[in-house]
Structures are given as C-alpha cells and as structure tokens.
Write an enzyme that holds these catalytic residues in place. Structure first.
Site, mmCIF file in Angstrom:
data_model
loop_
_atom_site.group_PDB
_atom_site.id
_atom_site.type_symbol
_atom_site.label_atom_id
_atom_site.label_comp_id
_atom_site.label_asym_id
_atom_site.label_seq_id
_atom_site.Cartn_x
_atom_site.Cartn_y
_atom_site.Cartn_z
ATOM 1 N N GLU A 128 -6.715 -7.443 -1.098
ATOM 2 C CA GLU A 128 -7.178 -7.241 0.279
ATOM 3 C C GLU A 128 -8.608 -6.733 0.276
ATOM 4 O OE1 GLU A 128 -5.011 -4.889 3.044
ATOM 5 O OE2 GLU A 128 -3.051 -5.642 2.432
ATOM 6 N N GLU B 252 0.827 -1.207 0.000
ATOM 7 C CA GLU B 252 0.000 0.000 0.000
ATOM 8 C C GLU B 252 0.866 1.265 0.000
ATOM 9 O OE1 GLU B 252 -4.105 -1.577 2.086
ATOM 10 O OE2 GLU B 252 -2.670 -0.509 3.337
#
Length: 682
Positions: free
Chosen positions: A305, A150
């Site tokens: 995710e 991320e």
C-alpha cells in the site's frame, strides 16, 4: 518467478468492488488491463458481505470478481476478509469488542473492532478463512493470501477480562511460577507481591505509574496475541493451499509489533508506507523503513500500500506533486521491493477514505492521476528484469523491539525524550545522503557479513547479545543509555553499560539528561574533527562516564560536565554518551577506517542505491541534479546508454543496468533465496 506466481514486478492496488454496482466492474478490469495492473488486493474488509449472517456465506459476487480479474490477466492477493468482524458478530457477542485501559468498551463502527484474545472472534476468523481457502484453493487468479490488515493499527491491545485471562496464561508460560513472575517484575517495590496468577491484571489505568516490568511484558504479550490470530488463519491456509504464499501488510517501523517475529511467520514481507508529500525529508524516513522490510527476511518484499496522491487521515492532506508518485514507487524498488502497489484502485465515493487518492481518481481517465498511473505501469514493465535482485550492505543498524519497548516505558525513565526511531534516523540519514546501503538487524544476529555495526541505543542488553557484539570483528558504534537493564527491565549489577562494560572499557557513573532548550558542547579530538569545527553541540542526553580502559575521543566542554569524557573508543568499539546534533564527524571517521564506500557520488537531494547490477539514482529535489557516473550503463526507463556526466530532472530518476554481477544472497545481502532468521535471531 518472483515472490508470487506473477512474473516481473507487481503493480496494482486494493480493489473494493463491493462498493460499486456490478456494471462498473467491467470498466475496472478493462482499465486495469490498460494500465498494466498485474495484481489486485481483494476482500480485505468484506466479511459482512461474504458472511451476512452466522454460517451463511455469499461467495457469488466474489466468484465473479475473481473470474473477471483472471480473464484480464490480473492476479489476486486474496484477503481472508477478517480485518473487521461483521455487525451481527459483535451484536450477538458484545464481548468480542475491545476494552481500553480505562475500562470503556469500544463500539462497532470503525475498523479492527475486536479483542485479539477473544475465542469467539478467533473461531469465527478460522471458519471464514477455511471457507475462503476451500472455495478458492484452485482458482487461477489466486496468487497470494492476505491475512487481516495492518495489525495493531487501531487495536493493539484490549484490557477486558478475556484478555486478562489470556495474559495470565502467557505469563505462566513465560515465568513458570508466580515466584518467577514476582522476581521478574520486582514486585517487592510498592507492595505488589502476588501469591497467585489470577491476581494479575493487564496494566489498566491506575492511580499512579504502573510497574514498568509489567508494562514491558504486556507489550510482548500484545504483539504475541495478535500474532496468534495471524497464525491460526495461516494454519488453515497452509493446510488447504500449501503452495500459496501468505502475507499480512506491515506498517513500516511500528512500535507495537515485533516484526522480527512476525516476518518469521509469513512467507512474503509486505509493507504499507505513506510518506507525507508536505515533508521534504519524508523520503529519508521511509527509506529506513524500506530497508527494514528488505532486512526482515533478507530477500525482496512488496510495497502493498501507498498513496497515489493525498491520504485522508492527516490534519492537512497534501497531494503529491507531478512526478512524486512515480518517484516514491521507484524508491521502494530501489530498496528491494518487487512490487509497487497502492491503496486503492478506484477512489471511493463515500466513507472515511472517500478523499484518499487512488490509481483511478474521482475524475476518471481525464485526470492527472490517471496519466500518472499509466506512466508508472509502463515504467514497471520496463523494469521487470530487476525482480529478485539483491542488495549488499556493509553497514547494519541494530533494532531490538524488547529494548525499544523498555526504552519508551511511560513515567519511569530519566528522560522521556529518547525515542528509538529518531535515534535510528540520526545515524541513517547521513548514510542515506551519501549512498551507503544499510541493513537492519536484531540484536542476536550473526554480524560477520558487515564492516560497520551501529547500535543507536540498546537500553536492554543480554549477555548473549553483548557476546554477539564482542565477537564482531568490524567497527562497532554504540549509542548512549545502552546496556542499562536485563530482559526483566532490571538494572544490571554495577549499572550501565552492564554486559557491554568490558567491550567498551567504561562505566556510566550517572545519567545526565539535558532539559529542553539546553545544549552541551562536545570538543572533538583531531581524528574526529577533520576539516570540521572543533566542537559540536549535543542535546537531550549526556552521561558522566568513568573511563577504565578506553581512549577518549571527545570531551564535554562547559557546564557541569566540563572536561568529562563524551566519546570513547576501545579497540574498534566506539561509544557515544550523548546525542550529537550531527553524528557525521564520528560516522565519517568510522566508515573511512572500515573502508565503506558509497555506491555513487551524488549531490544533495539525490538518493543512490544498488540492487545487484542495477544502480538507482533518484532526484528528490525540485531542481535538476548533475552527477558523474563511475561506470556506463543503460537506463532501463528510457533505453538510453549513459556514461560520464548526466543530468537528472527534478523528481525524476535513472535506473542504470551496469556490467556488475548480480548479488547472491548471504549474510548482509538480500536476495530471493535469503536465509530465514534462526530462532536466536527472532
């Protein structure tokens, strides 16, 4: 074979075995096998365990984990573990820690505690990536490399001296000479003329507004600096394991990083998405981000995710009610994903994410969550045949990061109420409700595969981009405050819409931002009105137009703009000078003229998408839905043959295999062999 060596659809999640004693690992892999898990993301935050002291590696525990996964048929999305540096690195080299715009150095104790420009950090990541690659190059569990995590979630930018030096080098590469920088930044304003690059700093906290051109270049630099970190590790992995695909997990539609550039640098697009269960419209916004993921490489992608239920970082972390976990996963597949992965496998007992849900909750196998996990695993096995299928879209939305960064520059705009994601969603939502497939495209991409192209805002527009839009032979819609500036954030000669002036047949005489709470009525011409009301409200923004060679389709009614043109058309190019509360009248008329049809006729609350021969019907409502099928097919989830009128229970779905031929990859189409974006498209 799909995006990795794992066949079918990917299912699993982040696995953090280092948080648990080894006797738990056997239970984990046994339950993974029971649930049908096919891939686990491993070692994302394991740097301090893998390299407990400088140059001293402990791979033994990870060896055992990977061996266990392979023995139970679970592949590894193996992270290089460089998402957060270990304590010893930042204590021995405190200059690695990031500095904020006010000059405060941020300490260790969270995630991403690094300066992206730090050579110490970069060298350490490359060493660890090489150690991981050489250790596991031939491990049979290895299916994909996962670099970082991320990017830009916590650390997008750093304002330290090392970052300043890196920024100056980047500026020199971009502008050549300091005179070129002065010209691009307009430094004659406010006495900012530079005589050497070493006088330039990042846009740190200053007494007043910072030069917006400097901020724009800083935004570009920050995205590029983090991309350099990714590519340094990728180069090592490509050298040692040339046949193993590489990814990093994106964060949906993220302002900070130019995902067109980033996607070109990775082998597989993957995304993390966390729609809010408490927001009944969240599935619409996340569908838009999924369509971006599919569009980035014009081929299937991976949802790497998502939450099985509640997250841990909202002010109120609502759980997902029964059926929603499954429905959200099916939605990602409907929009081109070839995998539905989760954060995380086993719910943590400690740390900031101990209340974040997991495939295996605190309550273990007796919990509702575990039953949901088992059901989803079985569903994904039933849906395996959809892997690799493509999506055809007749409509494209333009998303350009340079223009976005310029539009949302702080403290220098006519209004700070124009937000690009909301502008995109205002056009996307009514098409999503109708079952109309949408791609996203950069401003420079070939548009010949589409019937309708919509640029909700193109604040920054080059002559080349305007040429692409002018060459498009379909129906074009351009939103307000477009064609205002060039790539240096300097207003085009003659003002807006700059290079779009000939295409649109008008000039913007004056911007007319509307104060909060004020609405402006817009009276529609009969061809836009249809059976709807004759006038619709606009908020936030309007413009005083000087129409030169265009038809007026709507005029402002009342107020200071009374009688002025609001919506115009020249040829097949429609321009909206305002933000309508509802763009449906314009959209309906343009879609009909272009011959764009929905993939299915659906009631409110039902989402319809098509991947090749597979029709997804997802009921996001809390009540049953009834609809009529256009063609018969077999529901892959139940095995039933369906035709005619069907009912879909609340938060349930039908995935229909029809007789339609699979879609082949081409412009406007996503598929497993879709073309890479060209240099001009990035």
């Amino acid at each position: 074979m799909g995006l990795t060596r794992v066949s079918g659809l990917l299912f699993g999640g982040d696995y953090n075995p280092e948080q648990w004693p080894e006797h738990v690992w056997d239970e984990d892999v046994r339950l993974m096998s029971e649930a049908g898990v096919t891939m686990a993301t491993v070692a994302v935050f394991s740097w301090s365990r893998l390299e407990p002291r400088p140059g001293e590696y402990d791979f033994g525990w990870l060896d055992r984990v990977l061996d266990l996964l392979h023995e139970h048929g679970v592949a590894a999305d193996l992270a290089t573990a460089t998402a957060t540096p270990p304590p010893w690195l930042v204590r021995e080299h405190p200059e690695v820690l990031p500095v904020d715009a006010a000059g405060t150095r941020l300490d260790f104790g969270s995630r991403q505690s690094y300066c992206p420009s730090s050579p110490v950090f970069r060298e350490a990541t490359v060493r660890l990536a090489r150690g991981m690659a050489e250790r596991y190059a031939h491990h049979p569990a290895l299916a994909m490399w996962h670099i970082g995590n991320e990017y830009a979630d916590h650390t997008l930018e750093c304002f330290c001296e090392e970052s300043a030096r890196h920024f100056r080098r980047w500026l020199r590469d971009r502008h050549g000479f300091v005179d070129g920088l002065n010209a691009a930044w307009g430094t004659s304003c406010w006495g900012q003329h530079y005589t050497a690059f070493d006088q330039v700093n990042p846009p740190r906290k200053a007494p007043g507004p910072v030069n917006p051109a400097q901020v724009l270049d800083w935004r570009r630099f920050c995205s590029d600096a983090l991309l350099e970190c990714f590519e340094l590790e990728k180069a090592v992995l490509r050298e040692v394991t040339p046949d193993v695909p590489v990814t990093t997990n994106f964060m949906s539609i993220l302002h900070g990083l130019d995902y067109w550039k980033w996607a070109a640098a990775e082998d597989v697009v993957s995304d993390d998405a966390y729609p809010d269960p408490a927001d009944p419209a969240s599935h619409v916004a996340v569908a838009l981000s999924y369509d971006l993921m599919r569009s980035l490489k014009r081929r299937p992608w991976i949802l790497l995710e998502q939450a099985s239920s509640a997250v841990s970082w909202r002010e109120v972390n609502a759980p997902k009610p029964p059926g929603m976990m499954r429905l959200h996963s099916l939605q990602a597949l409907a929009h081109g994903a070839d995998g539905a992965m989760f954060f995380q496998w086993r719910q943590a007992r400690y740390g900031p994410e101990k209340f974040h849900s997991a495939l295996l909750p605190h309550g273990g196998t007796a919990s509702r969550g575990w039953q949901d996990t088992l059901r989803l695993g079985a569903d994904l096995r039933r849906l395996a045949e959809i892997a690799g299928s493509g999506t055809h879209a007749d409509v494209a939305l333009v998303l350009d990061w340079d223009s976005w960064w310029g539009l949302e520059a702080p403290e220098s705009m006519p209004s700070d109420r124009l937000r690009l994601k909301q502008l995109l969603q205002s056009w996307y939502a009514p098409m999503h409700a109708r079952g109309i497939a949408v791609d996203l495209v950069p401003a420079g991409r070939d548009l010949s595969g589409y019937r309708v192209v919509i640029a909700p805002n193109l604040y920054m527009c080059t002559e080349e981009q305007a040429g692409h839009l002018a060459a498009f032979d379909g129906h074009l819609i351009v939103g307000p405050f477009s064609g205002v500036v060039d790539p240096a954030d300097q207003v085009h000669d003659g003002g807006a819409p700059g290079p779009l002036r000939e295409l649109l047949g008008l000039t913007v005489d004056e911007f007319w931002p509307l104060p909060d709470g004020l609405t402006q009525r817009v009276r529609l011409a009969p061809e836009l009105r249809g059976d709807g009301p004759p006038a619709v409200p606009a908020r936030t923004w309007a413009e005083w137009l000087r129409v030169e060679d265009a038809e007026v389709l709507a005029r402002y009614e009342g107020g200071d703009l009374d009688g002025q043109a609001a919506i115009t058309r020249r040829g097949n190019a429609t321009y909206l000078s305002c933000l309508l509360d509802d763009v449906t009248p314009v959209l309906t008329e343009v879609l009909a003229a272009a011959g764009v049809e929905p993939v299915a006729d659906v009631p409110e609350g039902v989402e319809a998408t098509r991947r090749g021969r597979y029709l997804f019907l997802l009921n996001h409502a809390t009540t049953p839905a009834r609809l009529d099928l256009r063609e018969p097919g077999t529901d892959l989830l139940t095995g039933r043959d369906l035709r005619g009128r069907i009912d879909i229970p609340p938060r349930d779905a039908v995935v229909l295999r029809t007789g339609a031929e699979p879609v082949q990859a081409e412009p406007g189409v996503a598929g497993p062999t879709g073309a890479e974006p060209t240099e001009g498209e990035r």
